[in-house]
Structure formats: structure tokens, C-alpha cells
Design a protein around this motif. Sequence first.
Motif, PDB file in Angstrom:
ATOM      1  N   ARG A   1       0.835  -1.252   0.075  1.00  0.00           N
ATOM      2  CA  ARG A   1      -0.147   0.105   0.068  1.00  0.00           C
ATOM      3  C   ARG A   1       0.958   1.255   0.141  1.00  0.00           C
ATOM      4  O   ARG A   1       0.568   1.992   0.905  1.00  0.00           O
TER       5      ARG A   1
ATOM      6  N   SER B   1     -10.070   4.437   6.755  1.00  0.00           N
ATOM      7  CA  SER B   1     -10.476   4.026   5.659  1.00  0.00           C
ATOM      8  C   SER B   1      -9.794   2.594   5.127  1.00  0.00           C
ATOM      9  O   SER B   1     -10.509   1.713   4.628  1.00  0.00           O
TER      10      SER B   1
ATOM     11  N   ASN C   1     -11.149  -0.274   6.888  1.00  0.00           N
ATOM     12  CA  ASN C   1     -12.412  -0.749   6.388  1.00  0.00           C
ATOM     13  C   ASN C   1     -12.159  -1.482   5.223  1.00  0.00           C
ATOM     14  O   ASN C   1     -13.014  -2.493   5.054  1.00  0.00           O
ATOM     15  N   ARG C   2     -11.100  -1.171   4.282  1.00  0.00           N
ATOM     16  CA  ARG C   2     -10.943  -1.963   3.248  1.00  0.00           C
ATOM     17  C   ARG C   2     -10.340  -3.261   3.383  1.00  0.00           C
ATOM     18  O   ARG C   2      -9.976  -3.993   2.665  1.00  0.00           O
ATOM     19  N   ARG C   3      -9.787  -3.275   4.625  1.00  0.00           N
ATOM     20  CA  ARG C   3      -8.900  -4.500   5.014  1.00  0.00           C
ATOM     21  C   ARG C   3      -9.902  -5.478   6.179  1.00  0.00           C
ATOM     22  O   ARG C   3      -9.168  -6.117   7.016  1.00  0.00           O
TER      23      ARG C   3
ATOM     24  N   GLU D   1     -13.638  -7.634   0.166  1.00  0.00           N
ATOM     25  CA  GLU D   1     -12.764  -6.433   0.188  1.00  0.00           C
ATOM     26  C   GLU D   1     -12.902  -5.758  -1.077  1.00  0.00           C
ATOM     27  O   GLU D   1     -13.017  -6.495  -2.194  1.00  0.00           O
TER      28      GLU D   1
END
Length: 489
Positions: A13, A350, A353-355, A489
Amino acid sequence: MFFTYLRRELRRRRKAALVVSMGLALGIGLVLTVTSVSAGMKNAQSQVLHSLYGLGTDITVTKQASAGQGGGGQQFGIKRSGSGTQSSSADRLTVSPGTATLTSAQLATIAGQNGVSAAVGSLLLNDFKFDGSFKLQGGTSSNSSGAAGSSGAGGRPSGGEGGQGGTPPSGQADFNLNTFTIQGVDTGNLTLGPLSSLKITSGVNFTSAQSSALVAVADASYAKSKKLSVGSTVTISGSKFKVIGIATASSGSSTANLYIPLAKAQTLADQKDRLTTVYVKATGSQQIAAVKSEVQKAVSGTTVTTASDLASTVSGSLSTAADLATNLGKWLSLAVLAAAFLISSLLTSSAVNRRVREFGTLKALGWRSKRVIGQVMGEALVNGLIGGVLGIALGLAGAAAITAFSPTLSASLGSSTANSGPGGGPGGGFGGAAAKAAQEVSVHLTAPVTVASIGIAVALAVAGGLVAGGFGGWRASRLRPADALRRVE
């Protein structure tokens, strides 16, 4: 395992980590720049105070004259008789009106107070030098002319004045009134007092053996205007002084035009054992307030002034820039920093939340919430440190740009504790220079980056990472494995 997973997640990331780091870097860079500018403002103000009052001076002690004391113009007795052209000259050395003197005994009392490292006295005088020539045609007359109230150099009053007990003369008078300031300095301690802030650019300074010698040090600006150089002689109250040195102030102007040994100044002005200013150096900065209080109690009726008292009177563009850096800059940097922390927290949240599925899987494999939170905070902390490094780089670049391209600022000092005498002679304050408010000092603004400011930047970077990681970790800790695995996801 922790560091391996941390490294892989940050590499996977990279863009998100860079966005979080840059957000923190902008806030930290601005804080570092504002902190550096504020430090530069303090240095500039200190430079102004030192150039005007003397390096090493923590406190000055002066005394104002009571009502009805020390006023009035200087009178010169002029006697005229016969006819033809006659010349007349006179010299007067006086303390500035409104200024009372201290005694050598009071200097000893001040020097004996607790917390006083050293104390020296000086005597600041105004020299009124009258030179005139008279062209008379018959008659005799004697009168007194008030030189201090004259119209200036080169005046030509009418000669038809009424004499006292004689035939009124006729003719004309040409006269000049020259005024300059003289400061008697203690040649035994030149590290404290008015000469401590001056640099001898030509010739030599006084020595302790010259306490009663007919020698003088001239201010560079005055020497230039009067065409004085090392070896020249100046006449003060009938005594010829040899100029042994030319002194230049680091910035601004010096407190006097000529400096002579204190003992000679006291003798010529008929002010034996008298002083106008006492310069005091405290044993440490923490003792200044206590010393001020003790001196006020020990020597009543005096005005005791510290550098911090006078720092607030510095005005001009330096003061405006200092206020801007202190007020607007501080609040702006705090607002940007708060926004950077908030943005970093939201971006970290955020990312959590994506993980959701990832963390759910880890918890299903046996990771406890504490370990998940630690993983998130570790990643956020690394982002914060990266942001700190980038922020320090931005702050250093901003400080360097300000130092390189900042305009020259002006500063002047207002006086609320002293009156100025004729000829611009100061009457009190730090060396009396406070009365020269009309003379501006030019200073170049710098933005020094100190170790303390870098420490603040690092602390903010760590704090930003902890805030962002704490918020994201809190969101991650609320995930349940069963719910997390249902989400895609």
C-alpha cells in the motif's frame, strides 16, 4: 512476524502510505517553519536590544529628576565692548534635563545585592559649545545669551540691543551652537556598559590605566561627520582629548558621540562621584527579577529596567512581523496540523475498512484484537515517521528560503522611562539609548532551525502516527471474525 507483515503491508500500500505521510509532512513542515521564524524574531529583537543597550547588560538603574529639577536652557555670559570684530566661545557640560544622578555609594549598594555579578556606572552628558564673533561700532554692553533657546547655527540677530549701564552698541553677531553627547565610561570594566556593544574598527580601546587620561573613543558616524580620525584632538570644556579609537555599533547607533574616562567626565562636568546610569549583570537569568526587586528596595526613587521590560517597546516592521509570526502563524500552523492529524486518521480508518476481510481472517486464525490493533498502529507510526522526515525536509527548505529572501526589517525603541536632552542626548533607560526612538535599527531576519524545533517535529510525527493508528486500531478491534468473513474486500 510483526515486522515482516508490517514491511509487506507498507510495500503493498505504498500510495496510501505516501498520502498519509505527505498529509502529516505538510503540517509538521509548517510548524517547523513557524517555530524557526519565531526563533529568528527573538534573535532579531535580542540583536536590537544588545546593539542599543550593551551586551551582557541584564538590568539598568537610572533616576528621574523630581518636579522642578534639572530643567531650563543653558546660559552663556557674553561680554561685548569697544568696536571692531571680537570672538567669544564657551563650553557647558550638563546632565540631560529630567535626569537625576546617582552616587558612587549607591553604585556600591547595587553591586552588593544578592544575585549581582557585576555593576558599573557611566555619566552621560550633553556638551553645548558656543562660538561667536561680534562686529561692533562704538558703545559698551554686557548681557547673557540663552544659547539653548537659540534658533540654531549661523543665526544673525540684530545688534541693536539695549545694553545694561552702557551706550547701546550697533552691529551684528554671527554665532554657532554645536551640541554633542559625551559618555564617561568605567575603563576598568569595558565588558559591561555602553562600550560593550561597540566594535573598535580603528585604533584601540581604553585600558584600565587610562582612568584619568585625556583620551577619547569616537563613534564612527560622528567621527565621519566631524572628519575625526585616530590621533585627532577634540576640545571638551577647555581640555584637549586625543582620539585613540573609532567605534562602530553592530546595528543602529551608539548612545553617545564621544566616550571618555568616567573620572574625567565627572571632573569636567563638576559631577564628582555622580552617575546617570548603572549597568548591572546578574549571576543568572533566573535571578534577574529578584535582583530588580532588591535594587528597587535598596535604592529608592530609581527606575530599574530589564531587557524583557524593553523588549515589548520594540516597534517597526520587526514588531509587525513578530506579531504575525506569533499570532497568525501559530494558529495557522495549529489548524493545519489538526487537519493533517484528522486526515491521517480518516485515511487510516478508511484503509482498515478496506481490510475487513484480512483482519477477520487473522482473527479467525487466532490473532487477538490487541495484536490487530498493534499491527495497525505500527503501520500508522511508520507512516508518521516518514511524514516527520518529509516534514523536517520541508521545514528546513522553508527556513532556508526565508533566511535567503527575507527583506531587511526595521526596528525602533520607544522610551517610557526617560527624557531626552538637547542634541538627542538620552536621559535614561539602557544606556539612555531608549530615548533615541527616532533612529531606526535595520536587522536581517533569519529563521534558525534549532535542535528543539526538530525535536518538536519528531514528536509531532510520532503523535500523528499514534493518533491515526489509535483511531484505525479502535475500528479494527470492533470487527468480529464471522461478520468480517461475510464481507468482500
